[in-house]
Design an enzyme around this catalytic site. Structure first.
Site, PDB file in Angstrom:
ATOM      1  N   ASP A   1       0.816  -1.215   0.000  1.00 14.23           N
ATOM      2  CA  ASP A   1       0.000   0.000   0.000  1.00 14.23           C
ATOM      3  C   ASP A   1       0.853   1.269   0.000  1.00 14.23           C
ATOM      4  OD1 ASP A   1      -2.712   1.187   0.452  1.00 14.23           O
ATOM      5  OD2 ASP A   1      -1.726   1.982   2.229  1.00 14.23           O
TER       6      ASP A   1
ATOM      7  N   GLU B   1       1.668  -0.435  -5.150  1.00 17.21           N
ATOM      8  CA  GLU B   1       0.641   0.550  -5.490  1.00 17.21           C
ATOM      9  C   GLU B   1       1.331   1.909  -5.546  1.00 17.21           C
ATOM     10  OE1 GLU B   1      -3.289   2.865  -3.926  1.00 17.21           O
ATOM     11  OE2 GLU B   1      -1.561   2.506  -2.657  1.00 17.21           O
TER      12      GLU B   1
HETATM   13  C1  BGC Z   1      -5.270   2.570  -0.344  1.00 20.65           C
HETATM   14  C2  BGC Z   1      -6.424   3.327   0.202  1.00 20.65           C
HETATM   15  C3  BGC Z   1      -6.080   3.765   1.611  1.00 20.65           C
HETATM   16  C4  BGC Z   1      -4.745   4.514   1.651  1.00 20.65           C
HETATM   17  C5  BGC Z   1      -4.214   4.640   3.026  1.00 20.65           C
HETATM   18  C6  BGC Z   1      -4.243   3.699  -0.439  1.00 20.65           C
HETATM   19  O1  BGC Z   1      -3.381   3.702  -1.347  1.00 20.65           O
HETATM   20  O2  BGC Z   1      -5.510   1.956  -1.568  1.00 20.65           O
HETATM   21  O3  BGC Z   1      -7.611   2.603   0.179  1.00 20.65           O
HETATM   22  O4  BGC Z   1      -7.076   4.604   2.076  1.00 20.65           O
HETATM   23  O5  BGC Z   1      -3.766   3.874   0.887  1.00 20.65           O
HETATM   24  O6  BGC Z   1      -3.737   3.416   3.472  1.00 20.65           O
END
Ligand code: BGC
Length: 566
Positions: free
Chosen positions: A215, A282
């Site tokens: 993440d 991500e």
């Molecule tokens: C996730 C989100 C989340 C955020 C904080 C993002 O990149 O995909 O859903 O709210 O990170 O963790």
């Protein structure tokens, strides 16, 4: 390249896998509390198997106060009690494996929940203590420390700092949070943090997890002195302002963490022959910045978000595809395509917007609110064409739960029901992401939230009244449904395994390529396209998203796969 050589990696399972992003809270509720759970997932594994899914990516299912629905982790070594237990998790891994479905988890390394035991200990400890060193505690500016330590803004709105009250009741230090005050950022220069996540990765690998979606990757590296960032131009949202934060976005020291993780993972693989683990990053950002995470000794994959965020026009779509493929070529990587996720308005709604082919008007994501009229039927037609294109591309394909049913974004969800911190922290200025996270419809029985729950109980987010029309039960019985299409499409995907070669059609509304001699054409235009006779001679239709398609004529907003020349 560490771990496997480039040649070997092209054969690894994840390079061309179909991965299903599963949002546990909204997938299926087995115990009647209105929230999904692991047992609900286990009971519906056949649904995933029938779509040809190779792996499930579970969004965070760890204990959490759910201020950001699991992206605020209170304990990285257990299961959220409302979702089940570690035993349930083990059962899920085992039953999924029986269907050749692997499990990926979602690791949130930038921040934890403010209820995590470490953060609670840090609040009780004194400034300068080892407990506080795991986070970013700083004195405030100004004579009484009442100003935040720097000018950083939080992605979900407001300053990126919150002041604490010290144990003696006086106003005290501030702590940094890229997202909400309930998500304090870890200090990755602290060895405790590094060791903790090493343990976490191994703990879940030992339980049979085959990898992690990671993440908020660009946010983790931070300048150790946390200097003020040059002010963002006026008018930007706080999320956009963070994107301009040169000391907290794509900051170079993040790479040290990812390189270290890769050594942990490679060591684990070496110690467990036959295991092939994957990490997928991500990171929304410029291609060069994203590529920097993929140089062979960091992540295995990074999402190719371009097709998800793009206008419905052939030239930019072609460019997005070729840029992703070309960029990864030199590092031996393969793209991970995705058209939907839990942070973005559903594709049916996005592509149904009447401005979705206007580059000037279309923002491409829902962190910035757009308000153009929507034609959902058009959106569904385009969504079907888009997945048929994406499924034909080289690389992995990540689906988000509910797209296989052609679900739309629930835009009319009442404000009072919305739970997304993005909606709450911006006072509703940003609509937020609840609309794509609505519990799935399994049957047409409205009394049980369309089969989401076993009994009559309020689901955690309300569902639109027409949800039953898109239920798994209903769509499974309809050969023309989106679900039937996904099943057919994924079953045909193995036909294509070679390199992509672009083909010219002479029509600016069409993009076309060949793989293994199969010709794939997408017409995004408002008119039917006549395909050049020389190109289609001797070819027959393998798959087409509209029934009135022939090898010579491709209707508007349609994708076709044509056979090799007979
Ligand atoms: C996730 C989100 C989340 C955020 C904080 C993002 O990149 O995909 O859903 O709210 O990170 O963790």
């Amino acid at each position: 390249m560490t771990g496997a050589s480039t040649e070997e990696s092209s054969k690894l399972w994840w390079t061309d896998a179909v991965v299903y992003q599963l949002y546990p809270r909204s997938f299926a509720d087995s115990n009647g509390d209105g929230r999904g759970d692991l047992e609900g997932i286990r009971k519906h594994l056949d649904h995933l198997h029938a779509i040809g899914v190779n792996a499930i990516w579970l969004t965070p299912c760890f204990p959490s106060p759910q201020r950001d629905h699991g992206y605020d982790v209170a304990d990285y070594f257990d299961i959220e009690p409302t979702y089940g237990s570690l035993d349930d998790f083990d059962r899920l891994v085992a039953d999924a494996a029986q269907r050749s479905i692997r499990l990926l988890l979602d690791v949130v390394p930038n921040h934890c929940s403010s209820e995590h035991a470490w953060f609670q200990a840090a609040l009780k400890a004194a400034p300068g203590s080892p407990e506080r060193a795991r986070y970013w505690f700083r004195d405030g500016k100004g004579p009484d420390g009442a100003e935040p330590p720097n000018n950083w803004r939080a992605i979900f709105g407001g300053p990126a700092w919150t002041r604490v009250t010290e144990a003696d009741g006086t106003p005290g230090q501030w702590y940094l949070h890229a997202f909400t005050p309930w998500q304090p950022d870890f200090n990755w220069y602290c060895q405790d943090v590094v060791d903790y996540f090493d343990r976490m990765l191994r703990f879940w690998f030992d339980r049979g997890v085959e990898g992690f979606r990671v993440d908020a990757v660009p946010v983790l590296g931070k300048h150790p002195d946390l200097p003020d960032t040059p002010p963002a131009p006026p008018g930007l949202t706080d999320a956009q302002a963070w994107g301009r934060n040169i000391y907290g976005h794509f900051y170079e020291t993040g790479h040290d963490v990812w390189k270290h993780w890769r050594t942990v993972i490679d060591d684990y693989e070496r110690a467990h022959p036959g295991r092939h683990l994957v990490t997928i990053s991500e990171s929304y950002g410029k291609p060069e910045a994203v590529l920097a995470f993929l140089r062979g000794d960091e992540f295995h994959q990074s999402f190719a978000f371009d097709l998800m965020l793009i206008t419905w026009l052939a030239a930019p779509m072609r460019k997005a595809i070729s840029d992703s493929i070309d960029m990864l070529g030199p590092v031996g990587g393969t793209p991970a395509w995705t058209l939907n996720n839990h942070d973005t308005q559903r594709i049916v709604t996005r592509l149904g917007r009447l401005n979705s082919n206007d580059p000037a008007a279309f923002t491409g994501n829902n962190l910035v609110y757009v308000d153009a009229p929507i034609d959902l039927e058009l959106g569904r037609r385009r969504a079907r064409a888009a997945i048929t294109l994406a499924a034909a591309l080289p690389g992995a394909l990540y689906l988000f739960q509910g797209e296989e049913l052609g679900l739309e974004e629930y835009l009319d969800m009442p404000d009072a029901a919305r739970e997304d911190p993005l909606f709450i922290r911006t006072n509703g200025k940003e609509l937020g992401r609840d609309g794509c996270r609505v519990p799935l419809p399994w049957t047409s029985d409205a009394t049980t939230s369309f089969g989401f729950s076993p009994v009559a109980v309020e689901p955690w987010l309300p569902q639109p009244q027409n949800w039953g029309d898109f239920s798994v039960e209903k769509e499974a019985a309809d050969p023309q449904s989106m679900l039937s299409w996904y099943r057919i499409l994924m079953a045909h995907r193995p036909l294509l395994s070679g390199d992509l070669v672009w083909v010219e059609t002479g029509n600016p509304d069409c993009l076309a390529f060949e793989r293994d001699g199969v010709l794939v054409v997408l017409n995004v235009g408002a008119d039917a396209a006549a395909l050049p006779a020389a190109l289609v001679a001797g070819r027959t239709v393998i798959l087409a998203t509209q029934p009135d398609t022939t090898s010579q004529r491709l209707p508007s907003d349609t994708c076709v796969w044509l056979s090799t020349v007979h």
